[in-house]
Scaffold this motif. Structure first.
Motif, PDB file in Angstrom:
ATOM      1  N   ASN A  47       0.834  -1.189   0.000  1.00 14.74           N
ATOM      2  CA  ASN A  47       0.000   0.000   0.000  1.00 14.74           C
ATOM      3  C   ASN A  47       0.877   1.250   0.000  1.00 14.74           C
ATOM      4  O   ASN A  47       1.953   1.272   0.609  1.00 14.74           O
ATOM      5  CB  ASN A  47      -0.883  -0.039   1.258  1.00 14.74           C
ATOM      6  N   PRO A  59      -5.189   0.422  -7.823  1.00 16.38           N
ATOM      7  CA  PRO A  59      -4.912  -0.526  -6.729  1.00 16.38           C
ATOM      8  C   PRO A  59      -5.835  -1.737  -6.780  1.00 16.38           C
ATOM      9  O   PRO A  59      -5.399  -2.865  -6.513  1.00 16.38           O
ATOM     10  CB  PRO A  59      -5.151   0.315  -5.469  1.00 16.38           C
ATOM     11  N   THR A  77       0.569   2.336  -4.693  1.00 10.27           N
ATOM     12  CA  THR A  77       0.411   0.901  -4.460  1.00 10.27           C
ATOM     13  C   THR A  77       1.160   0.152  -5.553  1.00 10.27           C
ATOM     14  O   THR A  77       1.109   0.527  -6.732  1.00 10.27           O
ATOM     15  CB  THR A  77      -1.075   0.516  -4.487  1.00 10.27           C
TER      16      THR A  77
END
Length: 463
Positions: free
Chosen positions: A235, A357, A449
């Motif tokens: 992340n 993401p 990400t």
């Protein structure tokens, strides 16, 4: 901070016995900090440190002295002490006329933290404590801390540099401990910026506290992390520190010139996936590692280190730049007037890519999703690193599922860079404190990400 005629007199004194270069760095720093533990104020402190550091370079030898006495006699004594290493030199260096650069004052519209009552700062910490405890009875311990600083410095040298700057930084953090059948688990959140008390205009204190508390509670149901090589999705909020350590330090010119970096001698060569573009940027608005001038008086800049996987440059301070006949990149930093400057990162980050993401997670059949990394260490000569995962989840069939207990990521910086096979279009940057050779400075670590197709995870599942 001191008159320009005295600055010039000190530099001339520092070069009176010879030398190639002389510099004076004058600093005044005012700080305030407070901490709360289980609703009780544990610490409340404030202070001011003021002094000057003077260095003289002759060849590869550096003389350095610092003093808290900013009177003329005190500064001249320090200049003579620093020059003593060059006393046998017959070389006489003439100083260039000092050219004062544009002063970078704090915006008068900013809300200077030192003008805010201490009680108001304590109220922020109490609000964090109450909000975290409202998350549920599992929260058994809460700690919160606040700090701010105002730093003024003047730096001038025999090359004609004369710069004054003011920097203000404000930081607040919370940690929450939850207790359950599996023991204790923790969660934390930090906000830190190079700006004043106005950071609280946009910061939702309650949500910050609940995020830390809920993270701790969720980890009570965590299962052991798998072990072995698995795909890892990092992340943006949690992974930037990995690249700060795994490759950032290896791109600092002092490590490179001493050949203690795995990236030495690789300019123009592919060192990463083509998806990787890495920058060090001291100009990012209000971030923790941002400033107008570095601690040697050079203008902060946006430096591309890796472009589309190819190594294009290193980070430079003045000393390493002079040794290789090139300019500083604005990366000369020091902890205080009592420390010598060295090559340091500012805000180091990977540029975003084109995937989302969600697409990266959906395309990962099995792996680990890391939301937050803890401390780590790296061997710059080999690139080998170890990092703790403080918040991570299992990825199964393209979905984030169970939370995982804390475990380690173990790998090699160049291998990780080469194994990045997906980069998202989001971006986050988080604050950190970088330690090197006994000195600590504020930095930012950022990335979108991304996915590393194989990293060794030191988990305990099946053990």
């Amino acid at each position: 901070m001191i008159e320009s005629n005295l600055v010039e007199k000190v530099i001339r004194s520092a070069l009176s016995r010879g030398g190639d270069f002389a510099e004076i760095f004058v600093e005044e720093k005012t700080t305030f900090s407070a901490s709360l533990d289980d609703a009780i104020v544990e610490e409340l402190s404030s202070g001011t440190a003021r002094g000057a550091g003077i260095r003289v370079r002759y060849g590869d030898t550096t003389g350095f002295a610092h003093t808290a006495d900013l009177n003329e006699n005190g500064l001249l004594r320090a200049a003579q002490a620093a020059s003593s290493l060059a006393q046998n030199s017959s070389k006489s260096r003439q100083i260039m006329a000092l050219q004062e650069r544009v002063f970078s004052p704090i915006d008068p519209l900013k809300n200077l933290p030192m003008t805010i009552a201490k009680d108001r700062k304590i109220e922020l910490l109490k609000h964090l404590n109450d909000a975290a405890r409202s998350a549920g009875s599992a929260i058994r311990q809460v700690g919160a801390s606040y700090s701010d600083s105002l730093r003024r410095f003047l730096v001038a040298n025999s090359d004609g540099v004369f710069v004054e700057e003011e920097q203000i930084r404000t930081r607040i953090s919370i940690s929450a401990i939850a207790l359950g059948d599996t023991g204790m688990q923790g969660g934390y959140e930090t906000v830190a910026m190079t700006k004043g008390f106005e950071i609280f205009q946009d910061l939702d204190i309650e949500q910050m506290a609940l995020k830390a508390a809920n993270r701790a509670i969720l980890k009570l149901s965590a299962r052991p992390a798998p072990s072995g090589q698995v795909p890892v999705v990092l992340n943006g909020l949690g992974g930037g520190v990995l690249f700060h350590e795994a490759c950032g330090h290896g791109l600092e010119a002092d490590h490179v010139l001493k050949e203690s970096s795995v990236y030495a001698g690789k300019i123009g060569r592919s060192v990463a996936s083509p998806l990787v573009t890495l920058l060090d940027d001291g100009t990012v608005t209000d971030q923790w590692g941002t400033f107008h001038h570095d601690d040697e008086g050079h203008i902060s800049s946006k430096n591309t280190l890796i472009q589309d996987g190819v190594l294009v440059d290193y980070m430079w301070d003045q000393t390493q730049g002079d040794r290789t006949k090139r300019d500083s990149s604005g990366n000369g930093r020091r902890q205080s007037y009592a420390h010598l400057p060295m090559v340091r990162m500012t805000n180091t980050y990977l540029m975003p890519g084109e995937s989302t993401p969600q697409e990266i997670i959906a395309d990962t059949e099995y792996g680990i999703y890391v939301s937050q990394l803890g401390g780590g260490q790296v061997n710059t000569a080999t690139g080998d690193f170890v990092f703790g995962m403080t918040e991570a989840y299992l990825i199964e069939d393209g979905r984030i599922t169970a939370p995982l207990r804390e475990a380690n990521l173990i790998g090699n910086g160049p291998e990780v860079l080469a194994n990045i096979d997906a980069v998202a279009n989001d971006f986050s940057i988080v604050p950190g404190t970088c330690g090197k050779d006994g000195q600590s400075v504020p930095v930012g670590c950022g990335q979108p990400t991304l996915r590393i197709k194989a990293v060794t995870v030191g988990g305990t599942a099946g053990a």
